[in-house]
Scaffold this active site. Structure first.
Site, PDB file in Angstrom:
ATOM      1  N   LYS A 124      -1.915  -3.033   7.813  1.00  0.00           N
ATOM      2  CA  LYS A 124      -2.976  -2.044   9.145  1.00  0.00           C
ATOM      3  C   LYS A 124      -3.371  -2.659  10.184  1.00  0.00           C
ATOM      4  CE  LYS A 124      -6.576  -0.979   4.871  1.00  0.00           C
ATOM      5  NZ  LYS A 124      -7.916  -1.654   3.919  1.00  0.00           N
ATOM      6  N   HIS A 132      -2.531   2.444  -5.861  1.00  0.00           N
ATOM      7  CA  HIS A 132      -3.818   1.325  -6.225  1.00  0.00           C
ATOM      8  C   HIS A 132      -3.837  -0.121  -6.928  1.00  0.00           C
ATOM      9  CE1 HIS A 132      -4.660  -0.104  -1.711  1.00  0.00           C
ATOM     10  NE2 HIS A 132      -5.645  -1.063  -2.667  1.00  0.00           N
ATOM     11  N   ARG A 150       0.973  -1.150   0.409  1.00  0.00           N
ATOM     12  CA  ARG A 150       0.068   0.211   0.327  1.00  0.00           C
ATOM     13  C   ARG A 150       1.264   1.225  -0.479  1.00  0.00           C
ATOM     14  NH1 ARG A 150      -1.912  -3.434   3.683  1.00  0.00           N
ATOM     15  NH2 ARG A 150      -3.787  -4.372   3.555  1.00  0.00           N
ATOM     16  N   TYR A 186      -9.396 -11.035  -6.459  1.00  0.00           N
ATOM     17  CA  TYR A 186      -8.564 -11.331  -8.476  1.00  0.00           C
ATOM     18  C   TYR A 186      -8.493 -12.561  -8.567  1.00  0.00           C
ATOM     19  CZ  TYR A 186      -6.404  -7.369  -5.663  1.00  0.00           C
ATOM     20  OH  TYR A 186      -6.243  -6.001  -4.602  1.00  0.00           O
ATOM     21  N   HIS A 243      -3.636  -9.043   3.449  1.00  0.00           N
ATOM     22  CA  HIS A 243      -5.021  -9.342   3.853  1.00  0.00           C
ATOM     23  C   HIS A 243      -5.297 -10.204   5.107  1.00  0.00           C
ATOM     24  CE1 HIS A 243      -5.773  -8.116  -0.314  1.00  0.00           C
ATOM     25  NE2 HIS A 243      -6.678  -7.454   0.605  1.00  0.00           N
ATOM     26  N   ARG A 261      -1.160  -2.581  -6.777  1.00  0.00           N
ATOM     27  CA  ARG A 261      -0.987  -3.417  -5.815  1.00  0.00           C
ATOM     28  C   ARG A 261      -1.847  -3.968  -6.662  1.00  0.00           C
ATOM     29  NH1 ARG A 261      -0.920  -4.632  -0.547  1.00  0.00           N
ATOM     30  NH2 ARG A 261      -3.074  -5.006   0.340  1.00  0.00           N
TER      31      ARG A 261
END
Length: 324
Positions: A197, A269, A168, A304, A295, A272
């Site tokens: 995150k 992004h 990110r 994806y 994730h 990414r």
């Protein structure tokens, strides 16, 4: 990072009743869950929206919030009624999830005797396919950067890094020099430590192209940029020697895409998304890609696979003699 955002959230919900208790919930999320500043800011926006809705219904006691109130709020998010702006299904779903978490917290803490939101379900958001560009387009963008200046060498290193790691943009600009190991990059795989995150740490391999670009930047360009500042430990520096911002990184990519003649909206992004899509198209396992992207759930990564499945269908339709 989390403390300033939490203080802002509490300040915005300082009044008595639901507002004050929402502030306590945000404080809990910051301290106990360790959420990032950006995630806390999103929770704050969602709960402020819920607070304003309760005010319009004259609900000043959390014990008096009913399932009907929460259901009406969820409906208003989708329709734009009751003084609320209509949100996309995805944003509305995120807001309802925040409200569910709030009421669950109140029930567990004994603030409320019941959880009226436990069976309120967020609207189902349609799956939005990530936008990816081709390998050729990525290559053109990377090669469009002029590396004759320290700033240009930094730009090339940054874009190579983003595509090589699938990080990110906040993770990339938040890196310090010590987070990247490129000493043996030319003889073996380099490794970078990313903080995702919730400050989750993960180790990601760094491809040889990115490792070479970063090594060149560290040796030839970063010292010149650092001389303009006060010894900032950041990996990617701006022209004043400070840490490069997310906005500046977006501008760097946009400029390179324009020079490369890559049309359409291209953001950090996008690299990414392209990283993940190209790995899956090359045969990578979805769970490996999940780890590389950071994730929490493989379900997030599986979107994806829809992209690559569409590509397979297109190739099949164009190449198989009896496909059509």
């Amino acid at each position: 990072m989390a403390v300033p955002a939490t203080r802002t959230a509490v300040d915005d919900l300082r009044e008595t009743g639901p507002g004050r208790l929402m502030g306590e919930y945000l404080q809990h999320m910051a301290v106990e869950r360790g959420l990032s500043a950006n995630t806390l800011a999103a929770y704050r926006r969602d709960l402020l929206r819920y607070h304003r809705f309760l005010v319009t219904r004259s609900v000043t006691d959390v014990q008096r919030i009913t399932r009907h109130d929460i259901s009406a709020f969820a409906q208003a998010l989708s329709t734009g009624s009751d003084g609320l702006a209509a949100l996309s299904p995805r944003s509305a779903a995120r807001t309802v999830v925040a409200v569910r978490g709030l009421h669950r917290f109140w029930a567990l803490e004994g603030i409320c005797t019941a959880d009226p939101a436990h069976d309120i379900h967020p609207p189902i958001a349609g799956k939005r396919l990530p936008k990816a560009i081709s390998v050729d387009e990525v290559t053109r963008i990377l090669e469009a950067v002029n590396t004759d200046t320290p700033g240009g060498q930094r730009d090339r290193a940054l874009l190579e890094f983003l595509y090589s790691t699938g990080s990110r943009i906040s993770e990339a600009v938040g890196l310090d020099v010590d987070d990247v190991s490129v000493d043996a990059a030319l003889e073996g795989p380099a490794v970078v430590r990313l903080f995702g995150k919730g400050s989750k740490e993960r180790m990601v391999p760094l491809g040889s192209y990115a490792a070479k670009a970063i090594d060149s930047y560290l040796v030839r360009a970063r010292p010149a940029l650092s001389a303009n500042g006060r010894g900032n430990p950041a990996l990617f520096l701006n022209l004043r020697g400070g840490r490069l911002s997310r906005q500046s990184a977006w501008t760097i990519l946009k400029s390179a895409a324009e020079k490369a003649g890559v049309t359409g909206e291209v953001s950090p992004h996008t690299l990414r998304h392209s990283f993940a899509t190209h790995l899956l198209e090359g045969g990578a396992d979805v769970r490996v890609v999940q780890e590389l992207l950071g994730h929490a759930s493989v379900t997030t990564t599986q979107v994806y696979t829809l992209v690559t499945a569409d590509t397979l269908r297109e190739v099949y339709a164009a190449a198989h003699p009896r496909a059509l």
